[in-house]
Scaffold this active site. Structure first.
Site, short mmCIF file in Angstrom:
data_model
loop_
_atom_site.label_atom_id
_atom_site.label_comp_id
_atom_site.label_asym_id
_atom_site.label_seq_id
_atom_site.Cartn_x
_atom_site.Cartn_y
_atom_site.Cartn_z
N ARG A 1 0.11 7.69 -2.64
CA ARG A 1 0.68 8.74 -1.79
C ARG A 1 2.13 9.02 -2.16
NH1 ARG A 1 -1.10 6.25 3.77
NH2 ARG A 1 -1.71 4.58 2.35
N ASP B 1 0.84 -1.20 0.00
CA ASP B 1 0.00 0.00 0.00
C ASP B 1 0.87 1.25 0.00
OD1 ASP B 1 -2.41 1.43 0.07
OD2 ASP B 1 -2.34 1.59 2.25
N ARG C 1 -0.59 9.04 -10.30
CA ARG C 1 -0.64 7.81 -9.52
C ARG C 1 0.09 6.66 -10.20
NH1 ARG C 1 -4.14 6.91 -5.44
NH2 ARG C 1 -4.46 4.77 -6.15
N HIS D 1 2.78 3.35 -9.07
CA HIS D 1 2.67 1.94 -9.40
C HIS D 1 3.92 1.45 -10.14
CE1 HIS D 1 -1.36 2.15 -7.98
NE2 HIS D 1 -1.85 2.79 -9.03
N LEU E 1 11.55 -20.61 -3.29
CA LEU E 1 10.47 -19.75 -2.82
C LEU E 1 9.20 -19.96 -3.64
CD1 LEU E 1 9.48 -17.24 -1.12
CD2 LEU E 1 10.32 -15.84 -3.02
N GLU F 1 0.70 -12.96 12.86
CA GLU F 1 1.28 -11.79 13.49
C GLU F 1 1.24 -10.65 12.48
OE1 GLU F 1 2.36 -11.60 16.69
OE2 GLU F 1 1.68 -13.67 16.96
#
Length: 259
Positions: free
Chosen positions: A36, A32, A45, A49, A143, A219
């Site tokens: 901003r 996120d 914007r 990205h 991974l 968590e």
């Protein structure tokens, strides 16, 4: 008062060294702050990205370096379809471009790729690229990187309920036998373990309809760092903080001072 299970990181560094023998098996990230990041620089914007691709590359590479088993990135939500058409189109083209640019490096790093979500809503050229990339990396066993695309936690649960109901209707399952374990097989990726650690960037204190079933005992680590500025050192700081915590899963603490 904020729960002790949620930690904020106001600045980078200082979390201490990692114990590679106690890594979380699965880290999930709510990426996120792109908008901003761009706004603070007077940029559109889409520039945020585009800059976020560097963060993705750094985190994926860092995860592979330390031997993390599973990494899930919340890449595009169901709600993101409601954004302006031009922004959605730019995001799709960036996704396609990023997969094309990074597939060779992911292959060298022994990374396997999968995607979850309502993938049928994605443009055909994106699903084609995604399918080719997944196939290219399918024999890797390092991974396991999962991209949550056109994904929503509520949508996943609704789809799972419908699939379970259909199984009951066909006689392959009874209502009485349905429990958490049997329900899990109707989720998007039933073999994907629940996240041990959920990271959210940009300082927001919400889960944004992500992995609502799976994060029951995850968590949570919140950092004020905006996603385009996030790097593998920030990931390592979050993991180091995770390693300081005692995971009780509803049980009594084993630490004498906490009993």
């Amino acid at each position: 008062m904020r729960s002790s299970k949620v930690s904020r990181q106001a600045s980078r560094g200082g979390a201490g060294p990692l114990d590679l023998g106690r890594l979380p098996a699965h880290v999930a990230i709510i990426m996120d702050g792109n908008g901003r990041w761009a706004r603070r620089r007077g940029l559109p914007r889409v520039a945020g990205h585009a800059a976020a691709r560097t963060a993705v590359r750094s985190v994926v590479t860092g995860s592979a370096e330390i031997g993390l088993q599973y990494l899930t990135l919340y890449t595009f939500s169901m709600e993101n379809w409601e954004r302006p058409r031009a922004e959605v189109s730019a995001l799709m083209h960036l996704l396609d471009q990023t997969l094309a640019e990074q597939v060779d490096e992911m292959d060298r790093n022994n990374i396997q790729l999968r995607a979850i979500g309502r993938l049928g809503l994605l443009p055909r050229y994106v699903t084609s690229r995604l399918d080719r990339t997944i196939e290219r990396l399918s024999k890797n066993d390092g991974l396991r990187l999962t991209l949550a695309l056109s994904y929503g936690g509520r949508a996943e649960i609704i789809d799972a309920v419908k699939a379970a109901a259909d199984e009951v209707r066909r006689g392959g399952l009874t209502v009485k036998s349905l429990d958490e374990r049997s329900f899990r097989r109707f989720l998007c990726a039933p073999d994907l373990p629940d996240p041990d650690l959920l990271i959210r960037t940009s300082g927001e204190l919400r889960v944004s309809n992500f992995f609502l079933w799976q994060i029951a005992y995850s968590e949570i680590f919140i950092t004020d760092t905006l996603w385009p500025d996030f790097r593998k050192r920030d990931l390592f700081d979050a993991i180091a903080e995770f390693q300081k915590r005692e995971r009780r899963f509803g049980r009594v603490s084993e630490r004498p001072s906490d009993r």
